[in-house]
Design a protein around this motif. Sequence first.
Motif, mmCIF file in Angstrom:
data_model
loop_
_atom_site.group_PDB
_atom_site.id
_atom_site.type_symbol
_atom_site.label_atom_id
_atom_site.label_comp_id
_atom_site.label_asym_id
_atom_site.label_seq_id
_atom_site.Cartn_x
_atom_site.Cartn_y
_atom_site.Cartn_z
ATOM 1 N N LEU A 83 81.476 73.154 -58.841
ATOM 2 C CA LEU A 83 81.541 74.673 -57.948
ATOM 3 C C LEU A 83 80.881 75.451 -56.958
ATOM 4 N N LEU A 84 79.282 74.705 -57.174
ATOM 5 C CA LEU A 84 78.315 75.148 -56.102
ATOM 6 C C LEU A 84 78.966 74.152 -54.721
ATOM 7 N N PHE A 85 79.655 72.903 -54.780
ATOM 8 C CA PHE A 85 79.757 72.348 -53.633
ATOM 9 C C PHE A 85 81.232 73.236 -53.185
ATOM 10 N N ALA A 86 82.061 73.642 -53.674
ATOM 11 C CA ALA A 86 82.883 74.531 -53.074
ATOM 12 C C ALA A 86 83.173 75.358 -52.740
ATOM 13 N N VAL A 87 81.936 75.997 -53.199
ATOM 14 C CA VAL A 87 82.044 77.526 -53.102
ATOM 15 C C VAL A 87 80.889 77.549 -51.595
ATOM 16 N N ALA A 88 80.676 76.861 -51.107
ATOM 17 C CA ALA A 88 79.463 76.363 -50.233
ATOM 18 C C ALA A 88 80.071 75.865 -48.734
ATOM 19 N N LYS A 89 81.358 75.135 -49.777
ATOM 20 C CA LYS A 89 82.436 74.403 -48.348
ATOM 21 C C LYS A 89 83.284 75.547 -47.868
ATOM 22 N N ARG B 101 73.936 86.817 -52.076
ATOM 23 C CA ARG B 101 73.454 87.084 -53.534
ATOM 24 C C ARG B 101 74.618 87.835 -54.577
ATOM 25 N N GLN B 102 76.055 87.474 -54.246
ATOM 26 C CA GLN B 102 77.009 88.001 -55.131
ATOM 27 C C GLN B 102 77.186 86.459 -55.935
ATOM 28 N N VAL B 103 77.134 85.238 -54.699
ATOM 29 C CA VAL B 103 77.022 84.169 -55.547
ATOM 30 C C VAL B 103 75.819 83.703 -56.802
ATOM 31 N N ILE C 87 78.948 81.948 -65.541
ATOM 32 C CA ILE C 87 80.174 81.388 -64.873
ATOM 33 C C ILE C 87 80.440 80.765 -66.905
ATOM 34 N N PHE C 88 80.011 80.694 -67.275
ATOM 35 C CA PHE C 88 80.445 80.278 -69.163
ATOM 36 C C PHE C 88 79.940 81.262 -70.541
#
Length: 320
Positions: free
Chosen positions: A176-182, A250-252, A259-260
């Motif tokens: 998820l972190l990778f996807a958010v960044a990309k 900031r929202q991320v 998330i869980f």
Amino acid sequence: MLGIIINPKSGKKAFRRQRYYLFKTLRAKKTVFSFKVTKYAGHAIELAREYVEQGVQDILILGGDGTVSEAVNGIMSAQGVDTSKVRVGIIPRGTGNDWGRYWGLSKNHKQSIAAYLNGKAVPIDIGRVEVIRNGITENYYFINSVGFGVDCLTCKMTQVLKYYVGSHRLLYAFALLFAVAKHKAQKMQLTYQSYVADNEAKAENSFTAQLFTMNIGNGPFSGGGIKQNPDADPRDGVFHAMFVEQPTFRQVMKALPHIFDGRLTELPFIHSMVSDRISLNTNKYLPFECDGIVVDACGPFTVTVIPHAIQMVAPQSFDL
């Protein structure tokens, strides 16, 4: 007769032990059954379709969310079959187990087998994604959820990272972190009919948004336990959906702790809707994930509910 579909690649370390215990238990109960083993991606679609077209109405799946989704696509695409009479049970395996999690089914195969044998059939909804290719409409069915944007990219990354990350929660968190960044948001028009109780007239809503991620849930869990749509219920005839436009850093950071825990939808920048029909109007390339299976496609897309399309065998302990 009971038709069993087995994916030997889902949780393959325990495959022989689980299969042996299942067959031994069924024979002890004098249950007539046959089984088929998947050999390649998409094979469960063919196997499930063959079973129901031959008149088999009880299907048991040993596999992960992807195998369950394939089997559902096979059932829903079968010819001359009243799918509402088909009963589906699962022995969860694989990575995510999001569909089994909703029903309280664990990866303890003995408990899941007992839950199936003593379970009760519950009518459930199935989702359908309509995609138009070269003027021809193609249908993809989902039992749990369908996702666009970051949701889809996260599924792609999960397939890569699962060989390096052991914990399933860590796996989905890293992906998820990778996807958010990309990922970058994509402009499109969203149209949906608002759900209104007591059969009142439905209001159609349409707006243009920079869509960063969207998950349309028939069930509440996705991504190995992420509660993107905590109120989703596969028995109520509607989807619960969430979407996010391009977020700030900031929202991320505000979203990550939730998330869980089921509180994502409480954040003001995460938009929610309840509907039985949602359209994403874009002509651009936009892959989507259907129960964790990535589909390459271009829009537009129409996502609709098929109420009480099949039956799910739920544990006796499940609160109806």
